[in-house]
Design a protein around this motif. Structure first.
Motif, short mmCIF file in Angstrom:
data_model
loop_
_atom_site.label_atom_id
_atom_site.label_comp_id
_atom_site.label_asym_id
_atom_site.label_seq_id
_atom_site.Cartn_x
_atom_site.Cartn_y
_atom_site.Cartn_z
N CYS A 138 -9.32 -3.59 37.90
CA CYS A 138 -8.04 -3.99 38.47
C CYS A 138 -8.17 -5.38 39.09
O CYS A 138 -9.26 -5.93 39.22
CB CYS A 138 -7.57 -2.98 39.51
SG CYS A 138 -8.65 -2.90 40.96
N TYR B 97 -8.45 0.24 47.83
CA TYR B 97 -7.82 -0.88 47.15
C TYR B 97 -6.37 -0.54 46.82
O TYR B 97 -6.02 -0.20 45.70
CB TYR B 97 -8.58 -1.22 45.87
CG TYR B 97 -10.03 -1.59 46.08
CD1 TYR B 97 -10.50 -2.03 47.32
CD2 TYR B 97 -10.94 -1.50 45.05
CE1 TYR B 97 -11.82 -2.37 47.51
CE2 TYR B 97 -12.27 -1.85 45.23
CZ TYR B 97 -12.71 -2.28 46.46
OH TYR B 97 -14.03 -2.61 46.64
N TRP C 30 -8.11 -6.22 42.00
CA TRP C 30 -8.94 -6.21 43.20
C TRP C 30 -10.33 -6.77 42.95
O TRP C 30 -10.99 -7.27 43.86
CB TRP C 30 -9.04 -4.79 43.75
CG TRP C 30 -7.88 -4.43 44.61
CD1 TRP C 30 -6.73 -3.80 44.22
CD2 TRP C 30 -7.75 -4.68 45.99
NE1 TRP C 30 -5.90 -3.65 45.29
CE2 TRP C 30 -6.50 -4.18 46.40
CE3 TRP C 30 -8.56 -5.27 46.95
CZ2 TRP C 30 -6.04 -4.26 47.70
CZ3 TRP C 30 -8.11 -5.35 48.25
CH2 TRP C 30 -6.87 -4.85 48.62
N ARG D 37 -13.23 -6.62 31.75
CA ARG D 37 -12.45 -5.90 30.74
C ARG D 37 -13.34 -5.50 29.57
O ARG D 37 -14.08 -6.29 29.04
CB ARG D 37 -11.30 -6.75 30.24
CG ARG D 37 -10.19 -6.84 31.25
CD ARG D 37 -8.96 -7.52 30.70
NE ARG D 37 -8.02 -7.72 31.78
CZ ARG D 37 -7.48 -8.89 32.07
NH1 ARG D 37 -7.76 -9.96 31.37
NH2 ARG D 37 -6.65 -8.98 33.08
N HIS E 273 -12.18 -9.75 37.40
CA HIS E 273 -11.21 -8.85 36.78
C HIS E 273 -11.19 -9.04 35.27
O HIS E 273 -11.36 -8.08 34.51
CB HIS E 273 -9.82 -9.09 37.40
CG HIS E 273 -8.72 -8.32 36.77
ND1 HIS E 273 -7.50 -8.87 36.49
CD2 HIS E 273 -8.63 -7.04 36.34
CE1 HIS E 273 -6.71 -7.97 35.94
NE2 HIS E 273 -7.38 -6.85 35.84
#
Length: 186
Positions: free
Chosen positions: A124, A17, A126, A140, A136
């Motif tokens: 990330c 990535y 990606w 978190r 993404h």
């Protein structure tokens, strides 16, 4: 001591990535072996982070498969391929995020492997490209923990135990996720 399950390993000799997610991942061979060898101060033998000074305290990443399952359910998409998250050790039944700032051992039958839980393994951009749009942001705070390899040993897929060092390295909630600061050399 708590019984858990190790459900997967991801070992890759290079980063897949890199660049822009829209360009797609690089064609890097990734293995999902049945066992891994961890070397103290080095990491997982054959992995891209092993032996790199910048990753000495973060050479092994641990992720709870339940986090991926919850994110897929929240996003209303089929279950993800756990290997796409590119975390070294995938577990079931382990509160991974509680391991930040704590020493712990994993033992899958070949003796304990001691790890030092460090900073969060932040997701990330990606993840939106390889898992699902929105992954993404949804990951978190639950994308795993980066760990230092404090002892050497083998880990295998299947039943395992985790032991967390009592009273050692209690995480400070006020500093959760904060990177370690280095002292200036004089």
């Amino acid at each position: 001591m708590t019984a858990i399950e190790i459900v997967g390993f991801v070992v890759s000799p290079a980063h897949a990535y890199e660049g822009r997610p829209g360009d797609g991942p690089l064609p890097v061979p990734t293995s999902t072996p049945d066992e891994i060898s961890i070397r103290a101060g080095h990491g997982v033998v054959g992995d891209r982070y092993a032996g790199r000074a910048a990753h000495r305290e973060a050479a092994v990443t641990v992720l709870a498969i339940e986090a991926l399952e919850a994110v897929a359910a929240e996003l209303g998409v089929p279950p993800f391929d756990p290997a796409a998250a590119r975390r070294t050790i995938l577990t079931r039944g382990l509160e991974v995020e509680a391991l930040r700032g704590r020493e712990f051992t994993l033992d899958s039958g070949d003796g304990p492997v001691r790890l030092g839980g460090g900073r969060p393994a932040a997701p990330c951009a990606w993840m939106d490209a390889v898992l699902a749009p929105g992954a993404h942001a949804a990951l978190r705070g639950r994308a795993g923990v980066r760990c230092a390899a404090l002892s050497s040993g083998m880990l295998r897929l299947g039943p395992a135990t985790v032991t967390v060092a009592d009273g050692l390295g209690e995480p400070d909630p006020a500093r959760a996720g904060e990177p370690r600061r280095r002292r200036a050399r004089v």
